[in-house]
Design an enzyme around this catalytic site. Sequence first.
Site, PDB file in Angstrom:
ATOM      1  N   ASP A   8       1.163  -1.423  -0.128  1.00  0.00           N
ATOM      2  CA  ASP A   8      -0.135  -0.141  -0.161  1.00  0.00           C
ATOM      3  C   ASP A   8       0.866   1.460   0.362  1.00  0.00           C
ATOM      4  O   ASP A   8       2.259   1.040  -0.327  1.00  0.00           O
ATOM      5  CB  ASP A   8      -0.717  -0.061   0.988  1.00  0.00           C
ATOM      6  N   CYS A  65       2.630  -3.512   4.385  1.00  0.00           N
ATOM      7  CA  CYS A  65       2.202  -2.202   4.372  1.00  0.00           C
ATOM      8  C   CYS A  65       2.781  -0.871   5.477  1.00  0.00           C
ATOM      9  O   CYS A  65       3.924  -1.207   5.840  1.00  0.00           O
ATOM     10  CB  CYS A  65       0.883  -1.883   4.515  1.00  0.00           C
ATOM     11  N   GLY A  66       2.640  -0.160   5.813  1.00  0.00           N
ATOM     12  CA  GLY A  66       2.770   0.430   6.773  1.00  0.00           C
ATOM     13  C   GLY A  66       3.715   0.377   8.032  1.00  0.00           C
ATOM     14  O   GLY A  66       4.769   0.483   7.952  1.00  0.00           O
ATOM     15  N   THR A  67       3.245  -0.685   8.682  1.00  0.00           N
ATOM     16  CA  THR A  67       3.685  -1.799   9.808  1.00  0.00           C
ATOM     17  C   THR A  67       4.087  -3.381   9.425  1.00  0.00           C
ATOM     18  O   THR A  67       4.056  -4.093   9.886  1.00  0.00           O
ATOM     19  CB  THR A  67       2.402  -1.991  10.748  1.00  0.00           C
ATOM     20  N   GLY A  68       3.246  -3.920   8.432  1.00  0.00           N
ATOM     21  CA  GLY A  68       2.871  -5.017   7.723  1.00  0.00           C
ATOM     22  C   GLY A  68       1.734  -5.467   8.610  1.00  0.00           C
ATOM     23  O   GLY A  68       2.010  -6.935   8.164  1.00  0.00           O
ATOM     24  N   ILE A  69       0.905  -5.403   9.470  1.00  0.00           N
ATOM     25  CA  ILE A  69       0.257  -5.930  10.537  1.00  0.00           C
ATOM     26  C   ILE A  69      -1.106  -6.031   9.493  1.00  0.00           C
ATOM     27  O   ILE A  69      -1.740  -6.844   9.438  1.00  0.00           O
ATOM     28  CB  ILE A  69       0.822  -4.967  11.403  1.00  0.00           C
ATOM     29  N   GLY A  70      -1.565  -5.023   8.928  1.00  0.00           N
ATOM     30  CA  GLY A  70      -3.298  -4.569   8.584  1.00  0.00           C
ATOM     31  C   GLY A  70      -2.491  -6.120   7.420  1.00  0.00           C
ATOM     32  O   GLY A  70      -3.305  -6.193   7.607  1.00  0.00           O
ATOM     33  N   HIS A  98      10.086 -24.031   9.761  1.00  0.00           N
ATOM     34  CA  HIS A  98       8.260 -24.222  10.540  1.00  0.00           C
ATOM     35  C   HIS A  98       6.966 -24.201   9.934  1.00  0.00           C
ATOM     36  O   HIS A  98       6.522 -25.024  10.260  1.00  0.00           O
ATOM     37  CB  HIS A  98       9.137 -23.954  11.681  1.00  0.00           C
ATOM     38  N   ASN A  99       7.162 -23.086   9.032  1.00  0.00           N
ATOM     39  CA  ASN A  99       5.890 -22.788   9.499  1.00  0.00           C
ATOM     40  C   ASN A  99       5.251 -22.687   7.493  1.00  0.00           C
ATOM     41  O   ASN A  99       4.254 -22.463   7.147  1.00  0.00           O
ATOM     42  CB  ASN A  99       5.809 -21.322   9.495  1.00  0.00           C
ATOM     43  N   HIS A 133       6.303 -30.242  11.801  1.00  0.00           N
ATOM     44  CA  HIS A 133       6.243 -29.192  10.937  1.00  0.00           C
ATOM     45  C   HIS A 133       5.122 -29.157  10.297  1.00  0.00           C
ATOM     46  O   HIS A 133       3.826 -28.317   9.819  1.00  0.00           O
ATOM     47  CB  HIS A 133       7.273 -27.955  11.020  1.00  0.00           C
TER      48      HIS A 133
HETATM   49  C1  RB5 Z   1      -2.320   3.178   5.938  1.00  0.00           C
HETATM   50  O1  RB5 Z   1      -2.290   4.984   6.230  1.00  0.00           O
HETATM   51  C2  RB5 Z   1      -1.097   1.954   7.669  1.00  0.00           C
HETATM   52  O2  RB5 Z   1      -3.216   2.333   8.076  1.00  0.00           O
HETATM   53  C3  RB5 Z   1      -1.576   0.409   6.812  1.00  0.00           C
HETATM   54  O3  RB5 Z   1       0.151   0.818   5.530  1.00  0.00           O
HETATM   55  C4  RB5 Z   1      -0.520  -0.246   7.630  1.00  0.00           C
HETATM   56  O4  RB5 Z   1       0.059   0.448   8.690  1.00  0.00           O
HETATM   57  C5  RB5 Z   1      -1.986  -0.818   8.626  1.00  0.00           C
HETATM   58  O5  RB5 Z   1      -1.948  -1.972   9.078  1.00  0.00           O
END
Ligand code: RB5
Length: 145
Positions: A8, A65-70, A98-99, A133
Amino acid sequence: MNIIIGCDHGALELKNFISTRLEGAGHSLTDIGCYDTTPVDYPDIAEELCHRLLKEHYDFGILLCGTGIGISIAANKINGIRAAHLSDTYSAAMAKAHNNANVITLGGRTLGCELAYSIVDSYMNAKFLGGIHEERINKISALES
Ligand code: RB5
């Protein structure tokens, strides 16, 4: 390797850096965007990349993405996807060993470019160990139904 990559707007610079490095190392990249910093919704990028990964012939996918989390949360909603959100090289190797993760996710706002590339490299150099595994991964797959 044959790799599919997407991001993103929060990770455009990191996607471009990693793509350039991977292509320089001789890998084949399919880049599904985004291509500029106009805001896009990371679940849409995750959905497109994961569906193509499952249909077409790639060794693995990289989502950013910004954090890779979403984008990791979104990818893991799709049956058959094992997305590992990574921020260190040891976990990167374990994500493969392993995964047997088929997608790795990284944060463009949380990782420096060199560390991020080392993480990708560690994942790519690791081998899935199978055995117990594989049995555990089969249990993950069973959770999908
Ligand atoms: C976008 O602003 C941000 O929310 C997205 O890149 C990401 O970090 C979500 O997990």
